[in-house]
Scaffold this motif. Structure first.
Motif, PDB file in Angstrom:
ATOM      1  N   TYR A 130       0.830  -1.209   0.000  1.00 55.73           N
ATOM      2  CA  TYR A 130       0.000   0.000   0.000  1.00 55.73           C
ATOM      3  C   TYR A 130       0.865   1.259   0.000  1.00 55.73           C
ATOM      4  CZ  TYR A 130      -3.592  -3.380   1.341  1.00 55.73           C
ATOM      5  OH  TYR A 130      -4.445  -4.452   1.376  1.00 55.73           O
ATOM      6  N   THR A 131       2.008   1.217   0.671  1.00 56.92           N
ATOM      7  CA  THR A 131       2.890   2.386   0.706  1.00 56.92           C
ATOM      8  C   THR A 131       3.500   2.647  -0.661  1.00 56.92           C
ATOM      9  OG1 THR A 131       3.394   1.972   3.039  1.00 56.92           O
ATOM     10  CG2 THR A 131       4.898   3.400   1.838  1.00 56.92           C
ATOM     11  N   ASN A 132       3.887   1.615  -1.383  1.00 50.56           N
ATOM     12  CA  ASN A 132       4.446   1.799  -2.725  1.00 50.56           C
ATOM     13  C   ASN A 132       3.413   2.362  -3.689  1.00 50.56           C
ATOM     14  OD1 ASN A 132       7.101   1.037  -2.239  1.00 50.56           O
ATOM     15  ND2 ASN A 132       6.688  -1.138  -2.584  1.00 50.56           N
ATOM     16  N   GLU A 133       2.150   1.999  -3.498  1.00 49.48           N
ATOM     17  CA  GLU A 133       1.092   2.615  -4.317  1.00 49.48           C
ATOM     18  C   GLU A 133       1.042   4.121  -4.081  1.00 49.48           C
ATOM     19  OE1 GLU A 133      -2.582   0.711  -3.475  1.00 49.48           O
ATOM     20  OE2 GLU A 133      -1.962  -1.254  -4.250  1.00 49.48           O
ATOM     21  N   LEU A 204       3.185   6.354   4.294  1.00 47.96           N
ATOM     22  CA  LEU A 204       2.728   5.110   4.929  1.00 47.96           C
ATOM     23  C   LEU A 204       1.215   4.957   4.782  1.00 47.96           C
ATOM     24  CD1 LEU A 204       4.663   4.627   8.294  1.00 47.96           C
ATOM     25  CD2 LEU A 204       4.652   3.117   6.315  1.00 47.96           C
ATOM     26  N   ARG A 205       0.796   3.827   4.225  1.00 47.89           N
ATOM     27  CA  ARG A 205      -0.629   3.543   4.052  1.00 47.89           C
ATOM     28  C   ARG A 205      -0.908   2.116   4.487  1.00 47.89           C
ATOM     29  NH1 ARG A 205      -0.255   8.099   3.716  1.00 47.89           N
ATOM     30  NH2 ARG A 205      -1.284   9.615   2.344  1.00 47.89           N
ATOM     31  N   PHE A 206      -2.163   1.879   4.911  1.00 49.43           N
ATOM     32  CA  PHE A 206      -2.533   0.598   5.506  1.00 49.43           C
ATOM     33  C   PHE A 206      -3.739  -0.031   4.820  1.00 49.43           C
ATOM     34  CE2 PHE A 206      -0.957   3.726   8.549  1.00 49.43           C
ATOM     35  CZ  PHE A 206       0.244   3.134   8.886  1.00 49.43           C
ATOM     36  N   ASP A 207      -4.139   0.527   3.690  1.00 46.36           N
ATOM     37  CA  ASP A 207      -5.185  -0.055   2.858  1.00 46.36           C
ATOM     38  C   ASP A 207      -5.034   0.496   1.449  1.00 46.36           C
ATOM     39  OD1 ASP A 207      -6.079   2.591   3.324  1.00 46.36           O
ATOM     40  OD2 ASP A 207      -8.129   1.978   2.871  1.00 46.36           O
ATOM     41  N   SER A 208      -5.767  -0.055   0.532  1.00 40.52           N
ATOM     42  CA  SER A 208      -5.699   0.388  -0.861  1.00 40.52           C
ATOM     43  C   SER A 208      -6.639   1.567  -1.079  1.00 40.52           C
ATOM     44  CB  SER A 208      -6.061  -0.760  -1.801  1.00 40.52           C
ATOM     45  OG  SER A 208      -6.076  -0.325  -3.144  1.00 40.52           O
ATOM     46  N   LYS A 209      -6.103   2.631  -1.622  1.00 43.81           N
ATOM     47  CA  LYS A 209      -6.935   3.803  -1.907  1.00 43.81           C
ATOM     48  C   LYS A 209      -7.947   3.535  -3.016  1.00 43.81           C
ATOM     49  CE  LYS A 209      -4.641   8.045  -0.492  1.00 43.81           C
ATOM     50  NZ  LYS A 209      -4.053   9.320  -0.968  1.00 43.81           N
ATOM     51  N   LEU A 210      -7.674   2.544  -3.856  1.00 41.55           N
ATOM     52  CA  LEU A 210      -8.535   2.274  -5.000  1.00 41.55           C
ATOM     53  C   LEU A 210      -9.918   1.798  -4.562  1.00 41.55           C
ATOM     54  CD1 LEU A 210      -5.925   0.450  -7.290  1.00 41.55           C
ATOM     55  CD2 LEU A 210      -6.557   2.878  -7.285  1.00 41.55           C
ATOM     56  N   ARG A 443      -3.090  12.479  10.645  1.00 39.88           N
ATOM     57  CA  ARG A 443      -3.765  11.362   9.979  1.00 39.88           C
ATOM     58  C   ARG A 443      -4.138  10.313  11.021  1.00 39.88           C
ATOM     59  NH1 ARG A 443       0.684   9.295   6.681  1.00 39.88           N
ATOM     60  NH2 ARG A 443      -0.749   7.546   6.395  1.00 39.88           N
ATOM     61  N   TRP A 444      -5.440  10.083  11.204  1.00 40.49           N
ATOM     62  CA  TRP A 444      -5.868   9.159  12.247  1.00 40.49           C
ATOM     63  C   TRP A 444      -5.465   7.709  11.985  1.00 40.49           C
ATOM     64  CZ3 TRP A 444      -9.087   5.173  11.082  1.00 40.49           C
ATOM     65  CH2 TRP A 444      -9.933   5.289   9.976  1.00 40.49           C
ATOM     66  N   PRO A 445      -5.385   7.203  10.718  1.00 39.80           N
ATOM     67  CA  PRO A 445      -4.888   5.829  10.557  1.00 39.80           C
ATOM     68  C   PRO A 445      -3.441   5.663  11.030  1.00 39.80           C
ATOM     69  CG  PRO A 445      -6.047   6.539   8.568  1.00 39.80           C
ATOM     70  CD  PRO A 445      -5.857   7.756   9.419  1.00 39.80           C
ATOM     71  N   LEU A 446      -2.611   6.686  10.804  1.00 40.88           N
ATOM     72  CA  LEU A 446      -1.231   6.610  11.273  1.00 40.88           C
ATOM     73  C   LEU A 446      -1.179   6.625  12.800  1.00 40.88           C
ATOM     74  CD1 LEU A 446       1.735   6.481  10.506  1.00 40.88           C
ATOM     75  CD2 LEU A 446       1.755   8.989  10.377  1.00 40.88           C
ATOM     76  N   ARG A 447      -2.093   7.364  13.428  1.00 47.32           N
ATOM     77  CA  ARG A 447      -2.136   7.371  14.902  1.00 47.32           C
ATOM     78  C   ARG A 447      -2.526   6.002  15.443  1.00 47.32           C
ATOM     79  NH1 ARG A 447      -1.163   6.620  19.077  1.00 47.32           N
ATOM     80  NH2 ARG A 447      -1.510   7.802  21.004  1.00 47.32           N
ATOM     81  N   TYR A 448      -3.440   5.308  14.787  1.00 47.57           N
ATOM     82  CA  TYR A 448      -3.771   3.944  15.189  1.00 47.57           C
ATOM     83  C   TYR A 448      -2.580   3.017  14.990  1.00 47.57           C
ATOM     84  CZ  TYR A 448      -8.763   4.349  16.206  1.00 47.57           C
ATOM     85  OH  TYR A 448      -9.963   4.638  16.793  1.00 47.57           O
TER      86      TYR A 448
END
Length: 583
Positions: A130-133, A204-210, A443-448
């Motif tokens: 997800y981060t590479n996307e 840093l991402r933890f799901d697909s934006k698509l 960014r709340w996902p990064l805080r989690y």
């Protein structure tokens, strides 16, 4: 005081009928014919020695027994216990499963492996994907290509996690200072540049934006749901909690924009993201949690929302006779009855506005301090404890049946038990704050994700400490996190040390950190490697200092007389030299 109920005989019969039904159901579930014979023999022995005293005790109780109705005019309470104080320990209080690590966590003695039980390689690979996307999208916004815009990999993501954990050891130092030459430790600069660190944190991402918008329609927590579910599954698969667990609220500090941000004045951080958590009351192991994502609606016949939270959290330990300790937001008669069906007990403070509470239990005027009043129902005890004048607290327990009061502290058994087990989640929260990996973010996902790292570090420490009990070691948590961080950083340091374009000072720093001997040139012993005057310039009476040495004869050479050739040409030169020598 409430009016004494008129038909005492009928109420007594009804209460004992309910109690007998509960006992029969327990016996049907767990007893065999052999066990029945053993129980019968125990009863005979007990009757031989205690029959007369039990009968006298029961007669005294029945003479003083009174009944009271709750404010709902339905719940019946007795002023005396419904079972004798000489009876055996109830089966609902017997826990037969030993606590401790299980599955892959058994016998694990390496820090990074204990941590990886909860942040698995699969989770890291998904984060890399997800981060590479996101990197491929963000890198297009730069007019010129920068050295820190490349895609990431598993080794680098584990290294940045190690930097987050390492930064938690240094209290009050920003990441900018950690990477600075003047103030920061050399380790941070040796792992990666500050620009690369900031860019990776930004991407840093933890799901697909698509597919996020589609998932967000049915789940507000879609941006982090996959990672959270994988993490909580690992928490349940790697550890068996002790006989006492605690359910309470955890608050992750956060001031950014989020649709389900909460304000809890009783928590140290005040504003943040709430998680309904369940922890081991003895080891403070995080066993699971449900993120709060906004106010939920329920139908009229549904269970209360707090009751639903607790039942979801305790599902893996149902039928084990463990005790659940809760505060007054969760505790209710409804929850106690639901847990009793699931073969779990409950101890918790009770709010005074509950309709099942008789009015006289709320009256505290003119009561002396340290006064305790008890009421009993089938497998349930309600007490009102007044520690100071004109103040009281209500406690509901399905674990305790007797009216035992400590002669020294003057506190009832239920209050002392609640005080010992209520801090499971609070202590876990304190451990997370002590060496927190949290960095400032909007960014709340990064805080989690930061909260997930802290919880994984606490759980990993619990596993590591349990598996090392037989070894002569001091279990200092800061040392555990320091060792864990280095084990996460070490592969990245080795990769970077081999980079041919790395500055000399950074390469020397990495070699010092990894305790690697620097690579020296293959010159024979006794040869002076000091750069003197250029040998060719000296013959031409030119005083010019050499900047390098010949790799064969080790003569000093200046830039003008130095020749750089590739390995292929060097081989050709050697062959040509051999042909000349043969001629």
């Amino acid at each position: 005081m409430d009016t004494l109920l008129k038909n005492v005989d009928e109420i007594t019969a009804e209460l004992y009928r309910q109690l007998d039904e509960d006992d029969m159901s327990d016996a049907d579930d767990s007893s065999s014919e052999t066990e029945d014979r053993v129980l019968e023999n125990d009863n005979v022995v007990a009757d031989d020695f205690q029959l007369s005293s039990d009968e006298e005790y029961d007669e005294e109780i029945e003479a003083d027994r009174e009944f009271f109705l709750g404010k709902d005019q339905e719940t019946i309470w007795s002023s005396q216990p419904l079972s004798s104080k000489y009876s055996r320990t109830p089966s609902r209080n017997l826990v037969i499963r030993l606590p401790g690590p299980k599955g892959d966590a058994k016998g694990e003695l390496i820090e990074v492996n204990c941590f990886s039980l909860f942040l698995t390689n699969y989770m890291v690979e998904k984060i890399v994907q997800y981060t590479n996307e996101e990197i491929s999208i963000r890198s297009q916004n730069y007019a010129t290509k920068q050295y820190y815009l490349g895609p990431t990999n598993v080794i680098e993501i584990r290294a940045i996690i190690g930097l987050y954990l390492k930064a938690g050891i240094y209290h009050g130092i920003s990441m900018a200072d950690s990477f600075s030459v003047e103030n920061g430790p050399p380790l941070f600069r040796a792992v990666m540049s500050f620009n690369r660190f900031k860019f990776l944190t930004y991407c840093l991402r933890f799901d697909s934006k698509l597919t996020r918008n589609e998932r967000r329609v049915v789940d507000k927590f879609a941006a982090f749901r996959e990672m959270w579910d994988l993490f909580t599954i690992q928490c349940k698969n790697n550890y068996t909690p002790s006989e006492y667990v605690t359910v309470d609220e955890t608050l992750l500090s956060f001031r950014g924009r989020c649709p389900f941000k909460m304000y809890l004045p009783a928590k140290p951080d005040k504003y943040g993201l709430k998680i309904i958590s369940i922890c081991d009351a003895k080891t403070f192991y995080f066993y699971g949690g449900i993120p709060y994502i906004g106010k939920e609606t329920r139908n009229r016949n549904d269970l209360l929302i707090p009751t639903q939270y607790v039942l979801n959290l305790v599902e893996p330990i149902m039928g084990t006779n463990r005790n659940v300790t809760t505060d007054n937001w969760f505790t209710s008669i409804e929850l106690a009855e639901q847990l009793r069906v699931k073969k779990l007990t409950l101890v918790g403070t009770l709010r005074k506005n509950k309709r099942e509470v008789p009015p006289h239990m709320l009256v505290v005027k003119n009561l002396p301090p340290m006064t305790t009043r008890f009421l009993h129902a089938p497998e349930m005890t309600l007490l009102s404890f007044s520690k100071t004048k004109n103040k009281n607290v209500l406690v509901l327990s399905t674990m305790h049946e007797t009216e035992t009061i400590n002669e020294i502290s003057k506190k009832p058994e239920q209050i002392e038990f609640y005080n010992k087990t209520k801090g499971g989640v609070d202590v876990f929260d304190k451990l997370c704050h002590q060496y927190s990996s949290t960095r400032k973010t909007n960014r709340w996902p990064l805080r989690y994700f930061y909260g997930l790292l802290d919880a994984a570090a606490v759980n990993g420490y619990v596993i590591f400490k349990h598996n090392n009990l037989n070894q002569d070691k001091r279990f200092i948590r800061s040392k555990f996190i320091t060792t864990l961080a280095f084990q996460l950083l070490e592969p990245q340091l080795k990769v970077r040390q081999e980079c041919p374009f790395l500055p000399k000072d950074l390469k020397e720093t990495i070699e010092k950190i990894l305790k690697i001997q620097p690579i020296e040139s293959a010159a024979p012993s006794g040869v002076n490697r000091h750069h003197g005057r250029c040998e060719f310039c000296r013959k031409m009476s030119v005083d010019r200092k050499g900047t390098s040495n010949c790799t064969k004869c080790h003569r000093s050479l200046c830039a003008q007389h130095r020749l750089s050739i590739c390995s292929t040409c060097d081989i050709k030169y050697q062959l040509l030299e051999e042909e000349i020598m043969m001629e």
